[in-house]
Design a protein around this motif. Structure first.
Motif, PDB file in Angstrom:
ATOM      1  N   ASP A 184      45.190 -30.800 123.449  1.00 59.97           N
ATOM      2  CA  ASP A 184      45.468 -32.191 123.078  1.00 59.97           C
ATOM      3  C   ASP A 184      45.519 -32.399 121.565  1.00 59.97           C
ATOM      4  O   ASP A 184      45.655 -33.536 121.101  1.00 59.97           O
ATOM      5  CB  ASP A 184      44.400 -33.114 123.672  1.00 59.97           C
TER       6      ASP A 184
ATOM      7  N   ASP B  61      46.442 -32.234 117.404  1.00 55.80           N
ATOM      8  CA  ASP B  61      47.575 -32.282 116.481  1.00 55.80           C
ATOM      9  C   ASP B  61      47.994 -30.873 116.074  1.00 55.80           C
ATOM     10  O   ASP B  61      49.184 -30.605 115.850  1.00 55.80           O
ATOM     11  CB  ASP B  61      47.207 -33.092 115.231  1.00 55.80           C
TER      12      ASP B  61
ATOM     13  N   ARG C  80      50.446 -29.317 118.450  1.00 57.12           N
ATOM     14  CA  ARG C  80      51.788 -29.858 118.227  1.00 57.12           C
ATOM     15  C   ARG C  80      52.398 -29.294 116.944  1.00 57.12           C
ATOM     16  O   ARG C  80      53.581 -28.948 116.899  1.00 57.12           O
ATOM     17  CB  ARG C  80      51.727 -31.391 118.173  1.00 57.12           C
ATOM     18  N   GLU C  81      51.559 -29.183 115.902  1.00 59.28           N
ATOM     19  CA  GLU C  81      52.031 -28.617 114.644  1.00 59.28           C
ATOM     20  C   GLU C  81      52.427 -27.151 114.820  1.00 59.28           C
ATOM     21  O   GLU C  81      53.445 -26.700 114.268  1.00 59.28           O
ATOM     22  CB  GLU C  81      50.941 -28.742 113.572  1.00 59.28           C
TER      23      GLU C  81
ATOM     24  N   ARG D  43      53.582 -25.693 117.507  1.00 63.01           N
ATOM     25  CA  ARG D  43      54.856 -25.635 118.222  1.00 63.01           C
ATOM     26  C   ARG D  43      56.015 -25.977 117.296  1.00 63.01           C
ATOM     27  O   ARG D  43      57.056 -25.307 117.292  1.00 63.01           O
ATOM     28  CB  ARG D  43      54.835 -26.586 119.426  1.00 63.01           C
ATOM     29  N   ARG D  44      55.834 -27.049 116.508  1.00 61.19           N
ATOM     30  CA  ARG D  44      56.911 -27.473 115.604  1.00 61.19           C
ATOM     31  C   ARG D  44      57.190 -26.408 114.545  1.00 61.19           C
ATOM     32  O   ARG D  44      58.346 -26.125 114.228  1.00 61.19           O
ATOM     33  CB  ARG D  44      56.544 -28.798 114.929  1.00 61.19           C
TER      34      ARG D  44
END
Length: 273
Positions: free
Chosen positions: A251, A253, A256-257, A259-260
């Motif tokens: 869950d 950040d 997500r970072e 993956r980006r």
């Protein structure tokens, strides 16, 4: 000479424990080279204070433990204090309570720790090194536990870590004889994780520390928590803690970072959130 940080941000125990921070890496230096960094009671308590400050500093993601000078990581307890602080069972128990608190702090430390070992790593120095997550040693290192030569008992926690690393037979050999082994033997039996030339020790250790510092803190915390639970008896494992940190990672950040950054083919910038 070992290329450790030239200046300290803070010092404890009258300058015999030094602390510095750079690039997300905290360093604690045992600074008693005249006694081959032997630990006094004041130094144990200074170590605890330094570790707590680094633990609570959000900019610090990994901690290196090292010794000043080129002779020793830590040669053990300061035997000159034994007549005052450890002259019998009662005095030793009180000494143990005060030093045990700092070892417990390191044993449960939430951030990755690396022992950067050059020269002598003996007795209490072995305890500190074994409590670290990773042990990097110079080729000139020597390891041993001289408890049998001093007539003292090496404590349960220290032996628990020793047996888990090298097995019961090597633990017996080291304890019964008080022998010293070199870094090549220490690597062979699993006491240390990597051995490098003396002149490369600090750079090799720093490279590992900076690599850890650049990775996602929650993912590293998950690995540290899970490995600690794996080492426990099955009925004592905290599976809820493992699940909780796994959920926090998924869950976060940082996930997500990560993956980006992968999709953008760039280096991720992790924040630990």
């Amino acid at each position: 000479m070992l290329d450790v940080p030239k200046s300290a941000d803070k010092s404890y125990a009258d300058g015999k424990i030094l602390q510095s921070v750079a690039e997300g890496v905290g360093t604690v230096t045992f600074n008693n080279p005249d006694k081959r960094n032997a630990m006094s009671l004041d130094m144990w308590e200074g170590l605890g204070a330094a570790l707590i400050e680094l633990r609570d500093d959000p900019e610090v993601r990994v901690v290196i433990l090292t010794g000043a000078g080129d002779k020793a990581f830590m040669s053990g307890a300061d035997i000159s204090q034994f007549e005052k602080n450890r002259h019998n069972a009662q005095a030793s128990e009180e000494y143990g309570k005060r030093s045990d608190a700092q070892r417990a702090l390191l044993a449960d430390y939430p951030k990755p720790t690396i022992a950067c070992i050059r020269g002598f790593c003996l007795g209490g120095g072995m305890q500190i090194a074994m409590l670290a997550d990773i042990r990097i040693a110079a080729e000139n290192s020597q390891f041993g536990i001289p408890a049998a030569k001093l007539g003292i008992a090496y404590g349960y926690e220290g032996l628990n870590h020793l047996v888990s690393l090298v097995g019961p037979s090597w633990a017996r050999l080291l304890l019964y004889t008080g022998m010293r082994i070199d870094s090549a033997e220490a690597l062979r039996i699993g006491l240390v994780d990597r051995v490098v030339p003396d002149t490369e020790l600090w750079n090799a250790t720093s490279d590992i520390a900076r690599t850890i510092s650049g990775n996602a803190p929650l993912a590293i915390q998950a690995a540290k928590i899970t490995i600690a639970q794996v080492l426990k008896d099955p009925d004592k494992r905290d599976m809820k803690a493992i699940k909780a940190i796994g959920t926090a990672c998924m869950d976060s950040d940082d996930f997500r970072e990560g993956r980006r950054a992968f999709m953008d083919k760039r280096k991720p910038r992790f924040t630990g959130r």
